[in-house]
Design an enzyme around this catalytic site. Structure first.
Site, mmCIF file in Angstrom:
data_model
loop_
_atom_site.group_PDB
_atom_site.id
_atom_site.type_symbol
_atom_site.label_atom_id
_atom_site.label_comp_id
_atom_site.label_asym_id
_atom_site.label_seq_id
_atom_site.Cartn_x
_atom_site.Cartn_y
_atom_site.Cartn_z
ATOM 1 N N ASP A 17 0.832 -1.212 0.000
ATOM 2 C CA ASP A 17 0.000 0.000 0.000
ATOM 3 C C ASP A 17 0.865 1.260 0.000
ATOM 4 O OD1 ASP A 17 -2.245 -1.496 -0.057
ATOM 5 O OD2 ASP A 17 -2.652 -1.362 2.111
ATOM 6 N N CYS A 18 1.986 1.193 0.722
ATOM 7 C CA CYS A 18 2.839 2.381 0.806
ATOM 8 C C CYS A 18 3.912 2.419 -0.296
ATOM 9 C CB CYS A 18 3.482 2.470 2.184
ATOM 10 S SG CYS A 18 4.139 0.917 2.771
#
Lengths: 136, 383
Positions: free
Chosen positions: B130-131
């Site tokens: 996600d990051c």
């Protein structure tokens, strides 16, 4: 007078002839043995420099052929990229002919091509892969 | 009473251009005539140098982030795998790493290319998070494009090293070079009286934080090196016989020079790297003067048979005979050859001498000295 370097290959069975003796006595060829590896019952190798007028040299080579001694001239030479050399000495370790040595004073690699028998061991021994074969 | 001085006093002399700085070879020659007390009186600093293959070397690199960013998990540089098991775009290029079938080109060559300023192809993949959403990248990088190139070598500058010979009837291909059969040659890899840790064998002035010459720039001793072993027997001149202490070194590879960092390939062994290291030894007192005066004839090492599985000990040789081109082992004469470049080691010691004499390189006292050890652990096979 011509001077050339040859690799002589002797068959495992004795030729029955003192080849180098005859080259000197019968043909008057100046012989300088650079390297010898001859054992009874095995194929033998001799690296030899022969000096004589061209005609005499030709006759001597013909004589060796008749004795089943293979005689191949060394036309290849070894070159190396001196400008990239770090003078580590790894090539001098394998150069049994003494063509690659370390100068004691300068600690630099010294290459004397006239002593080289083109065994090619330096090609793989150099960690920087600076040696090459020049096929002439 | 012999003269004693501090590193701070020596640095003052360096800054005022009055320091007497000699190379270890120069002071060894001077020691033939002068006493340790006289050397301690006259000489402030002695410079050393070594330039040999040191496999335990490598470089941390930070590539910079892509947009969107990526947590790189598998990375190759010019197809050589590098260690990516650290933060997102950090990696460690191990000098000896290779990718079959091209085993003659490895991490050391990638490091040399980067130091030379050449482009290197980088490929990386990741699962994507996600990051860090990006999952792959292929691009060219070079010295200017990356954020950091930090050389960090866990084991360099071995204090003395073995001589290798081969008793068997077959050629042996080793990290000590190509060993001819039937004791056809003997190889060694130390710069002898010029070698850093042989000039301060008890490491009184070399410890954590010592400023050094490293690969053409200024570097530091980060820690003791791996396989650090001060438990080796010492000869009558106070020098350990055989490989003993080592140093972990750190420095900015962006400032390094390929004159002093060179990739190497040893036939049928693998990739290694020539590393240039020079350490200045402050002559604090008569004891250190006596140490830096050490000559090749006084430094001995073990001759080991690399033809036997356990590298059997066959004898001893000193560096005077090793550098002479011939040693005698059990009555047999054996041709010797170095693997470490004395020519470049001299250049390093001379460069460092010039830098100190010109006031551009100041000496440091160790932040902490090394703890002495009594030996090394072997790996026990427990399963």
């Amino acid at each position: 007078m011509k001077s050339r370097r040859f690799v002589l290959t002797f068959p495992p069975e004795a030729t029955g002839e003192p080849i180098t003796y005859n080259l000197i006595r019968k043909f008057d060829i100046m012989v300088n043995i650079v390297k010898a590896d001859v054992s009874p019952g095995q194929v033998g190798h001799l690296v030899m420099e022969m000096s004589a007028p061209s005609k005499v040299l030709k006759d001597g080579i013909e004589y060796m052929k008749q004795q089943n001694v293979e005689c191949v001239p060394i036309d290849r030479t070894i070159t190396y990229r001196k400008e990239l050399c770090v003078h580590c000495g790894a090539c001098s370790a394998v150069c049994f002919a003494g063509a690659l040595t370390m100068d004691r004073k300068s600690a630099e690699l010294v290459f004397e091509p006239e002593k080289c028998v083109v065994c090619e061991l330096c090609l793989t021994a150099c960690p920087l892969k600076l040696f090459e074969i020049d096929l002439g | 009473m012999s003269k004693k001085r501090t590193i701070a006093e020596i640095n003052e002399k360096i800054l005022s251009g009055k320091a007497v700085v000699l190379t270890a070879e120069q002071v060894a020659a001077m020691g033939r005539e002068a006493t340790p007390a006289e050397i301690a009186e006259k000489v402030d600093v002695v410079t050393t140098g070594t330039f040999g293959p040191m496999c335990s070397s490598g470089m941390f690199i930070n590539f910079g982030h892509t947009d969107p960013p990526m947590r790189m998990e598998r990375i190759t540089l010019n197809n050589v795998p590098v260690f990516a098991g650290i933060a997102a775009v950090d990696a460690y290029i191990g000098a000896t790493e290779t990718a079959l079938p091209h085993d003659q080109y490895g991490g050391a060559h990638v490091i040399e290319e980067l130091i030379a300023g050449r482009d290197v192809m980088m490929q990386a993949t990741a699962k994507g998070t996600d990051c860090y959403p990006r999952t792959e990248v292929k691009t060219l990088i070079n010295r200017e494009s990356v954020n950091e190139m930090i050389m960090f070598n866990p084991r360099n500058a071995y204090q003395n090293y073995n001589v290798a010979v081969n008793s068997t009837s077959k050629m042996k291909y080793t990290y000590m070079g190509t060993l001819l059969p039937s004791f056809g040659n003997a190889t060694f890899s130390t710069s002898g009286e010029l070698s850093p840790l042989l000039n301060d064998p008890e490491m009184r002035t070399i410890g954590i934080g010592t400023r050094i010459f490293f690969g053409g720039t200024t570097g530091y001793v980060a820690w003791h090196g791996t396989q650090f072993n001060t438990g080796k027997p010492v000869n009558e001149h106070g020098v350990p016989v055989g490989n003993s202490a080592t140093l972990a070194l750190i420095g900015n590879a962006k400032e390094m020079n390929t004159r002093f960092i060179r990739a190497a390939y040893f036939e049928k062994y693998g990739v290694s790297i020539f590393v240039g290291v020079g350490i200045p030894i402050p002559v604090l007192d008569e004891d250190l003067a006596r140490r830096v005066m050490i000559r090749n004839s006084q430094i001995e090492t073990n001759v080991l048979d690399y033809g036997s599985p356990g590298h059997d000990l066959l004898g001893r040789a000193n560096y005077e005979s090793l550098f002479s081109g011939e040693i005698s082992l059990n009555g047999k004469k054996i041709r010797t050859a170095p693997l470490s470049s004395l020519r470049v080691a001299r250049e390093i010691a001379e460069t460092l001498r010039g830098e100190i004499a010109a006031g551009r390189f100041l000496l440091t006292a160790p932040v902490e000295n090394f703890k002495m050890t009594s030996g090394l652990n072997n790996l026990e096979i427990r399963l």
